[in-house]
Scaffold this motif. Structure first.
Motif, short mmCIF file in Angstrom:
data_model
loop_
_atom_site.label_atom_id
_atom_site.label_comp_id
_atom_site.label_asym_id
_atom_site.label_seq_id
_atom_site.Cartn_x
_atom_site.Cartn_y
_atom_site.Cartn_z
N ILE A 129 0.78 -1.33 -0.08
CA ILE A 129 0.07 -0.11 0.09
C ILE A 129 0.84 1.11 0.03
N ASN A 130 1.94 1.08 0.80
CA ASN A 130 2.57 2.71 1.03
C ASN A 130 3.58 2.59 0.09
N PHE A 131 4.12 1.88 -0.51
CA PHE A 131 5.22 1.93 -1.65
C PHE A 131 4.73 1.54 -3.06
N LEU A 132 4.17 0.56 -3.22
CA LEU A 132 3.94 0.04 -4.70
C LEU A 132 2.55 1.11 -5.06
N LEU A 188 0.57 4.20 -9.33
CA LEU A 188 -0.52 5.04 -9.27
C LEU A 188 -0.18 6.50 -9.57
N LEU A 189 0.77 7.18 -9.20
CA LEU A 189 1.15 8.56 -9.23
C LEU A 189 2.53 8.73 -10.09
N GLY A 193 -9.89 12.44 -9.08
CA GLY A 193 -10.54 11.05 -8.83
C GLY A 193 -9.41 10.27 -8.14
N MET A 194 -8.36 9.96 -8.98
CA MET A 194 -7.00 9.52 -8.58
C MET A 194 -6.49 9.73 -7.42
N MET A 195 -6.31 11.15 -7.29
CA MET A 195 -5.64 11.73 -6.11
C MET A 195 -6.45 11.38 -4.88
N LEU A 196 -7.54 11.49 -4.99
CA LEU A 196 -8.39 11.31 -3.85
C LEU A 196 -8.32 9.59 -3.47
N ALA A 216 -4.90 9.11 -1.79
CA ALA A 216 -4.78 9.74 -0.43
C ALA A 216 -5.51 8.87 0.48
N ILE A 217 -6.83 8.60 0.31
CA ILE A 217 -7.52 7.83 1.17
C ILE A 217 -6.64 6.45 1.40
N LEU A 218 -6.30 5.84 0.19
CA LEU A 218 -5.52 4.53 0.24
C LEU A 218 -4.40 4.85 1.39
N LEU A 219 -3.57 5.71 0.97
CA LEU A 219 -2.41 5.95 2.08
C LEU A 219 -2.64 6.27 3.41
#
Length: 411
Positions: free
Chosen positions: A316-319, A324-325, A335-338, A341-344
């Motif tokens: 989650i925190n690296f891959l 994705l970014l 949409g992608m940034m949201l 950010a929630i995932l991180l």
């Protein structure tokens, strides 16, 4: 550097209306958290009570870290005289303004945990530093000049107290600037930010040594402080992005565009890679050196109940941010940034979970309503306090000397 007249169609006096679904959801979140915590603390099962306290520490620390990251973001913008962020500065300001409440809550959690539920039993237990006691621990006794109750509590009060005072003053000066204009408030903010960054930079590693690393007092890592700082900073950036996008979706802050989002995305991407670098360096050096008293930290986290979380943490925190970014366009899409950010934010909750749980809950560990409910409660509390603070002042710092630069920011 100077103040400007803005000839734009933007409404710089607009205020965020904290009502409707946002308010209801945050209050429901708080209620869920209170129910989960009460059920956990009232349980007749000793392990359940232990788990509840460990989760309170986890979320209290995480809540405080995210608010502290808001204050750090503010100070960084002032010291670097950054113009791009002027239009969105109210969001980290609202987070920084909540820091005194978060700090007080964490202080209560560590204080109660220290004296009643003994979260810090690895160094705070009867006889550990007494050579005549059957419980004497030479390693803990050797660290007792630093790891003792008065020193621990004094450092907690000093660190969180100083962060809170600076955060409060920086936010207050910005609101004062709205009323008075001129450069007086900005110049004061610049000086205070420079002092704050020095204090914050030198003390946050020690704060994380105390609050989290001392949960396993036999083990230590000189990289642990920077590892915690990286997690704090990434989580803070993620929180700013989430609030900004949701506020924009509600029709506010039209002066903030995809260029500002792109810059926030670069910070999120870059510091996720930095977090991974520190995480891997700590892991690799301990594994490679194969010193038993150091490898025990990771040995615990490779037990069957933690091993899946251990690897998921890295995924989650690296891959996730890496894949994705990495693309320029991805950092410009709301949409992608949201989503990232929630995932991180969830990923770094897991990161703190792996840091805290193995040292606090010794046996019969579980994962369920207590963990999820406590997390939901603190998310609700954070949302309620930050959005309420955001609604108290105009969303644009109209007299900020770099506001024009922010409006014309393009990358």
């Amino acid at each position: 550097m100077g103040t400007h007249n803005h000839h734009h169609d933007y409404n710089f006096s607009e205020r965020f209306q904290f009502a409707g679904i946002a308010k209801i959801l945050s209050i429901v979140g708080i209620a869920v958290g209170v129910i989960a915590i009460v059920i956990g603390l009232m349980s007749s099962d000793h392990i359940m009570v232990e788990r509840t306290y460990a989760n309170l520490l986890l979320m209290g620390y995480y809540f405080t870290c995210v608010c502290a990251a808001g204050a750090f973001f503010l100070a960084l913008q002032f010291v670097t005289q950054s113009g791009w962020s002027a239009g969105l500065i109210r969001i980290p300001q609202a987070m920084a303004s909540v820091l005194p409440i978060a700090s007080l809550l964490l202080l209560v959690i560590v204080g109660v945990g220290l004296y009643t539920h003994n979260l810090y039993h690895h160094w705070h237990a009867d006889g550990l530093t007494d050579p005549d006691s059957p419980h004497y621990d030479a390693l803990v006794a050797g660290k007792s000049a630093f790891l003792n109750v008065p020193g621990f509590l004094i450092r907690q009060i000093l660190f969180m107290g100083s962060y809170s005072i600076f955060a409060f003053i920086l936010a207050k000066l910005s609101y004062k600037e709205d009323l008075e204009g001129g450069l007086n408030s900005y110049k004061k903010s610049f000086k205070l930010s420079a002092i704050f960054l020095v204090i914050f930079g030198f003390t946050t590693p020690i704060w994380s040594f105390d609050t989290v690393m001392s949960l396993e007092a036999h083990w230590f890592s000189t990289m642990f402080g920077w590892y915690n700082f990286a997690a704090m900073w990434v989580s803070g950036i993620a929180a700013i992005i989430i609030i900004l996008i949701l506020v924009k979706k509600a029709g506010y802050m039209k002066w903030v565009n995809e260029n500002h989002l792109h810059d926030l995305g670069k910070l999120l991407f870059g510091f996720s890679i930095f977090w991974t670098y520190v995480w891997f360096a700590q892991f690799m050096l301990i594994w490679y050196s194969n010193i038993p008293e150091e490898t025990v930290y990771f040995y615990k986290r490779w037990e069957p109940e933690y091993k899946p979380w251990f690897w998921l943490n890295i995924l989650i925190n690296f891959l996730a941010p890496l894949l994705l970014l990495v693309d320029r366009d991805a950092k410009r899409k709301q949409g992608m940034m949201l989503f990232v950010a929630i995932l991180l934010l969830c990923g770094h909750w897991l990161d703190y979970y792996i840091m805290i749980m193995p040292g606090t809950v010794e046996t019969h560990r579980g994962f369920g309503f207590i963990e999820i409910g406590t997390a939901i409660g603190f998310v609700g509390l954070f949302s309620f306090l930050v959005l309420n603070k955001l609604s108290k002042h105009a969303l644009a710092p109209k007299h900020h000397p770099f506001m024009d630069e922010s409006l014309h920011h393009q990358i």
